[in-house]
Design an enzyme around this catalytic site. Sequence first.
Site, PDB file in Angstrom:
ATOM      1  N   ARG A 259       0.813  -1.236  -0.145  1.00 53.11           N
ATOM      2  CA  ARG A 259      -0.027  -0.006  -0.088  1.00 53.11           C
ATOM      3  C   ARG A 259       0.906   1.225  -0.127  1.00 53.11           C
ATOM      4  NH1 ARG A 259      -3.023   2.207   4.545  1.00 53.11           N
ATOM      5  NH2 ARG A 259      -4.825   3.584   3.597  1.00 53.11           N
TER       6      ARG A 259
ATOM      7  N   HIS B 282       0.411   4.343  -2.441  1.00 49.83           N
ATOM      8  CA  HIS B 282       0.094   5.884  -1.719  1.00 49.83           C
ATOM      9  C   HIS B 282       1.240   6.828  -2.081  1.00 49.83           C
ATOM     10  CE1 HIS B 282      -3.604   5.539   1.184  1.00 49.83           C
ATOM     11  NE2 HIS B 282      -3.460   4.467   0.357  1.00 49.83           N
TER      12      HIS B 282
ATOM     13  N   HIS C 133      -6.231  -5.897  -2.053  1.00 52.27           N
ATOM     14  CA  HIS C 133      -7.138  -5.967  -0.752  1.00 52.27           C
ATOM     15  C   HIS C 133      -7.460  -7.455  -0.442  1.00 52.27           C
ATOM     16  CE1 HIS C 133      -8.808  -1.677  -0.656  1.00 52.27           C
ATOM     17  NE2 HIS C 133      -7.397  -1.827  -0.495  1.00 52.27           N
TER      18      HIS C 133
END
Length: 330
Positions: free
Chosen positions: A69, A73, A201
């Site tokens: 992640r 980001h 996810h």
Amino acid sequence: MTLSPRFSSSAAMINVMLALFFLLLTVSSSAQLSENFYSKKCPKVFNAVKSVVHSAIAKEPRIGASLLRLHFHDCFVNGCDGSILLDDTSSFRGEKTAPPNNNSVRGFEVIDAIKSKVEETCPGVVSCADIVAIAARDSTAILGGPYWNVKLGRRDSKTASFSDASSGVIPPPFSTLSNLISRFQAQGLSVKDMVALSGAHTIGKARCASYRDRIYNDTNIDKLFAKSRQRNCPRKSSGTPKDNNVAVLDFRTPTHFDNLYYKNLINKKGLLHSDQELFNGGSTDSLVRAYSNNEKAFNSDFVTAMIKMGNIKPLTGSKGQIRKHCRRAN
């Protein structure tokens, strides 16, 4: 003296050819990302990164999802330049405390540990941005997902922007399908890329504050699934200590990278509103079904999308720097 039309035309052609030559020279001198970027400069970088990531995941499997992640980001805010790693300074407020990241993005200590080990091996050679990209790949592979050759050669940003990270370029967990599509397309990523990348996810956890509205207010959710999540995430308004209570994003195999995330969506068991938007009678339903039935196709498209995402506006050539410490500019 007046030049003949023929001589004038030849001179013009030479000028055009020279201009093209210098343009090509400029383009080629600006280093592009390459799988072999460190093959001579720092061939041991991969072993160094993998060893630290492996140890970190052995202690806490969730950190693998956090490192994956972190790459996402970083890339979505002004490109894959390691800017998310920078601490605030007197001259700028960075990305770490921006709403999409604050109390949410993790793994900075692992990146510090990797950088320290890499610096022992090849001082001043490997960028923090590249370390984040390699760590994301290794995390995916260690947790059972696909392996790919990471394209490298990124350099590090000297600054970071709180306002840019807060501007909505990172889709929030309550996003609609149209918002997800537009946010990814703004980064040059297709609808297929978006659905494949959402499959990340299949690992990791989310905070109560991110899924509270879904489990209490959404109607396209399995009732028993919602009730089980409500036990750990009370209905009370945000700002309570329980905002930071976490739940796994994939309740079936939360620490294994697979395609069960998509099967969950078909059964209305996506934890985040933005997850379930991928299978809610819209244009992406067919892709979710395809990935739920074919893990090989998902893995292949995930790799393609990760490589594309890793190529979002990298700093190369003489731009940026190779930071000695990932939390601050040189």
